[in-house]
Design a protein around this motif. Sequence first.
Motif, PDB file in Angstrom:
ATOM      1  N   THR A  31      40.105  17.314  34.182  1.00  0.00           N
ATOM      2  CA  THR A  31      39.375  18.339  34.918  1.00  0.00           C
ATOM      3  C   THR A  31      37.907  17.929  34.902  1.00  0.00           C
ATOM      4  O   THR A  31      37.435  17.290  33.954  1.00  0.00           O
ATOM      5  CB  THR A  31      39.538  19.739  34.296  1.00  0.00           C
ATOM      6  N   VAL A  32      37.212  18.279  35.964  1.00  0.00           N
ATOM      7  CA  VAL A  32      35.798  17.895  36.104  1.00  0.00           C
ATOM      8  C   VAL A  32      35.129  18.903  37.031  1.00  0.00           C
ATOM      9  O   VAL A  32      35.780  19.473  37.912  1.00  0.00           O
ATOM     10  CB  VAL A  32      35.691  16.443  36.641  1.00  0.00           C
ATOM     11  N   GLU A  37      32.460  15.148  40.679  1.00  0.00           N
ATOM     12  CA  GLU A  37      33.693  14.514  41.140  1.00  0.00           C
ATOM     13  C   GLU A  37      33.495  13.054  41.549  1.00  0.00           C
ATOM     14  O   GLU A  37      34.269  12.188  41.125  1.00  0.00           O
ATOM     15  CB  GLU A  37      34.298  15.308  42.294  1.00  0.00           C
ATOM     16  N   GLN A  38      32.487  12.748  42.331  1.00  0.00           N
ATOM     17  CA  GLN A  38      32.296  11.365  42.781  1.00  0.00           C
ATOM     18  C   GLN A  38      31.936  10.451  41.617  1.00  0.00           C
ATOM     19  O   GLN A  38      32.387   9.308  41.546  1.00  0.00           O
ATOM     20  CB  GLN A  38      31.240  11.301  43.890  1.00  0.00           C
ATOM     21  N   SER A  39      31.149  10.950  40.696  1.00  0.00           N
ATOM     22  CA  SER A  39      30.802  10.173  39.503  1.00  0.00           C
ATOM     23  C   SER A  39      32.052   9.909  38.670  1.00  0.00           C
ATOM     24  O   SER A  39      32.272   8.791  38.196  1.00  0.00           O
ATOM     25  CB  SER A  39      29.764  10.941  38.675  1.00  0.00           C
ATOM     26  N   PHE A  40      32.885  10.920  38.506  1.00  0.00           N
ATOM     27  CA  PHE A  40      34.141  10.763  37.780  1.00  0.00           C
ATOM     28  C   PHE A  40      35.001   9.673  38.415  1.00  0.00           C
ATOM     29  O   PHE A  40      35.524   8.797  37.725  1.00  0.00           O
ATOM     30  CB  PHE A  40      34.925  12.093  37.756  1.00  0.00           C
ATOM     31  N   LEU A  41      35.148   9.712  39.730  1.00  0.00           N
ATOM     32  CA  LEU A  41      36.003   8.739  40.420  1.00  0.00           C
ATOM     33  C   LEU A  41      35.499   7.314  40.237  1.00  0.00           C
ATOM     34  O   LEU A  41      36.289   6.392  40.055  1.00  0.00           O
ATOM     35  CB  LEU A  41      36.114   9.087  41.907  1.00  0.00           C
ATOM     36  N   LYS A  42      34.197   7.136  40.258  1.00  0.00           N
ATOM     37  CA  LYS A  42      33.635   5.795  40.079  1.00  0.00           C
ATOM     38  C   LYS A  42      33.915   5.272  38.664  1.00  0.00           C
ATOM     39  O   LYS A  42      34.322   4.118  38.490  1.00  0.00           O
ATOM     40  CB  LYS A  42      32.134   5.830  40.359  1.00  0.00           C
ATOM     41  N   ALA A  65      44.727  17.129  42.587  1.00  0.00           N
ATOM     42  CA  ALA A  65      45.379  18.411  42.840  1.00  0.00           C
ATOM     43  C   ALA A  65      44.971  18.930  44.216  1.00  0.00           C
ATOM     44  O   ALA A  65      43.835  18.727  44.656  1.00  0.00           O
ATOM     45  CB  ALA A  65      44.990  19.420  41.766  1.00  0.00           C
ATOM     46  N   ILE A  66      45.879  19.591  44.851  1.00  0.00           N
ATOM     47  CA  ILE A  66      45.597  20.209  46.139  1.00  0.00           C
ATOM     48  C   ILE A  66      44.730  21.442  45.890  1.00  0.00           C
ATOM     49  O   ILE A  66      44.994  22.221  44.976  1.00  0.00           O
ATOM     50  CB  ILE A  66      46.908  20.593  46.851  1.00  0.00           C
ATOM     51  N   THR A  71      40.942  18.615  39.933  1.00  0.00           N
ATOM     52  CA  THR A  71      41.837  18.308  38.822  1.00  0.00           C
ATOM     53  C   THR A  71      42.607  17.069  39.236  1.00  0.00           C
ATOM     54  O   THR A  71      43.109  16.980  40.358  1.00  0.00           O
ATOM     55  CB  THR A  71      42.804  19.469  38.536  1.00  0.00           C
ATOM     56  N   TYR A  72      42.674  16.103  38.329  1.00  0.00           N
ATOM     57  CA  TYR A  72      43.333  14.832  38.622  1.00  0.00           C
ATOM     58  C   TYR A  72      44.428  14.566  37.612  1.00  0.00           C
ATOM     59  O   TYR A  72      44.338  14.980  36.459  1.00  0.00           O
ATOM     60  CB  TYR A  72      42.318  13.679  38.569  1.00  0.00           C
TER      61      TYR A  72
END
Length: 122
Positions: A31-32, A37-42, A65-66, A71-72
């Motif tokens: 969870t973030v 979110e973009q920082s997490f993905l990187k 998550a939809i 949430t990933y």
Amino acid sequence: MSLLRPLDPAFPIDRQIGIDASPVVLVNVFTVDKADEQSFLKVWEDDAAFMKRQPGFISTQLHRAIGENPTYLNYAVWETTAHFRAAFTNPEFLAKLSSYPASAVAAPHLFQKVAVPGICVP
């Protein structure tokens, strides 16, 4: 990363990695905050590239998550817990954890396939 939260508090990931099993599947729910979110993905992409180079790594897939809240779920397959343990406790990987946004919370857990005749393969 601000927090590793066990999916099962009675048997967290640090206890699981001591058990010899093969193959194993890591399921990690993140969870973030939406702003992170973009920082997490990187950072996750960088971690995934590191893991992909480790012995025993088979595959990984990230799912979102939809809905609006980020949430990933990460699903990664490893040949053995020994391979996963070596990667997960590698000082280079551990140093990367501080790169995650402060809002990120991870709940990692290891699983094995279950064979159910006529439904699931072993």
